[in-house]
Scaffold this motif. Structure first.
Motif, PDB file in Angstrom:
ATOM      1  N   GLN A 102       0.784  -0.983   0.019  1.00  0.00           N
ATOM      2  CA  GLN A 102      -0.224  -0.082   0.014  1.00  0.00           C
ATOM      3  C   GLN A 102       0.959   1.333  -0.095  1.00  0.00           C
ATOM      4  O   GLN A 102       1.762   1.131   0.768  1.00  0.00           O
ATOM      5  CB  GLN A 102      -0.896   0.122   1.331  1.00  0.00           C
ATOM      6  CG  GLN A 102      -1.692  -1.052   1.297  1.00  0.00           C
ATOM      7  CD  GLN A 102      -2.603  -1.085   2.590  1.00  0.00           C
ATOM      8  OE1 GLN A 102      -2.623  -0.003   3.196  1.00  0.00           O
ATOM      9  NE2 GLN A 102      -3.386  -2.041   2.923  1.00  0.00           N
ATOM     10  N   LYS A 103       0.400   2.090  -0.716  1.00  0.00           N
ATOM     11  CA  LYS A 103       1.157   3.464  -0.501  1.00  0.00           C
ATOM     12  C   LYS A 103       0.554   4.231   0.401  1.00  0.00           C
ATOM     13  O   LYS A 103      -0.590   4.558   0.494  1.00  0.00           O
ATOM     14  CB  LYS A 103       0.803   4.226  -2.038  1.00  0.00           C
ATOM     15  CG  LYS A 103       1.587   5.464  -2.190  1.00  0.00           C
ATOM     16  CD  LYS A 103       1.534   5.957  -3.407  1.00  0.00           C
ATOM     17  CE  LYS A 103       2.330   7.516  -3.755  1.00  0.00           C
ATOM     18  NZ  LYS A 103       2.156   7.864  -4.853  1.00  0.00           N
ATOM     19  N   THR A 104       1.440   4.562   1.245  1.00  0.00           N
ATOM     20  CA  THR A 104       1.109   5.507   2.292  1.00  0.00           C
ATOM     21  C   THR A 104       1.027   6.964   1.981  1.00  0.00           C
ATOM     22  O   THR A 104       2.242   7.491   1.121  1.00  0.00           O
ATOM     23  CB  THR A 104       2.033   5.443   3.563  1.00  0.00           C
ATOM     24  OG1 THR A 104       3.365   5.752   3.151  1.00  0.00           O
ATOM     25  CG2 THR A 104       1.800   3.879   4.141  1.00  0.00           C
ATOM     26  N   PRO A 105      -0.059   7.802   2.187  1.00  0.00           N
ATOM     27  CA  PRO A 105      -0.057   9.354   2.071  1.00  0.00           C
ATOM     28  C   PRO A 105       1.005   9.895   2.523  1.00  0.00           C
ATOM     29  O   PRO A 105       1.178   9.844   3.730  1.00  0.00           O
ATOM     30  CB  PRO A 105      -1.624   9.600   2.190  1.00  0.00           C
ATOM     31  CG  PRO A 105      -2.069   8.391   3.269  1.00  0.00           C
ATOM     32  CD  PRO A 105      -1.263   7.427   3.093  1.00  0.00           C
TER      33      PRO A 105
END
Length: 119
Positions: A102-105
């Motif tokens: 997952q790409k963390t914001p």
């Protein structure tokens, strides 16, 4: 062979070709002294590697210089079993990972105009 010894060799050869006996004798003496000095300098350089027994790298460099040791180049050609074993070893970590990436914001940017420290 050092640059000085090379220069003295050229001077000796030049005197020999010119037929100058006195110059040849002088050039031969200078060459002999130059070779002796170059050998002494090399001896000092090698023994300086062997002086400090706490510096293992310098000690081994001195030993390799004395014995003229040069390790054989290592290649992986024809050794595919090693490469396959390494691939299997590292791939097992990925096989156990069942979470999806997952790409963390990024953290929200603070507006410098609303920062309480600057007000």
């Amino acid at each position: 062979m050092t640059g000085d010894v090379h220069r003295l060799l050229k001077a000796r050869d030049k005197a020999f070709r010119a037929g100058d006996e006195a110059g040849l004798r002088t050039a031969m003496v200078n060459l002999s002294q130059g070779i002796r000095k170059a050998k002494q300098d090399y001896t000092n350089k090698i023994t300086s590697h062997l002086q400090d027994s706490r510096d293992a790298q310098s000690l081994w460099q001195g030993m390799q210089a004395i014995t003229d040791y040069k390790p054989a180049p290592q290649t992986c050609e024809g050794n595919t079993s090693l490469l396959n074993d390494l691939n299997s070893f590292f791939a097992r970590f990925e096989a156990q990972n069942h979470t999806h990436p997952q790409k963390t914001p990024p953290p929200p940017m603070t507006n410098p105009c609303t920062c309480p420290l600057l007000a």
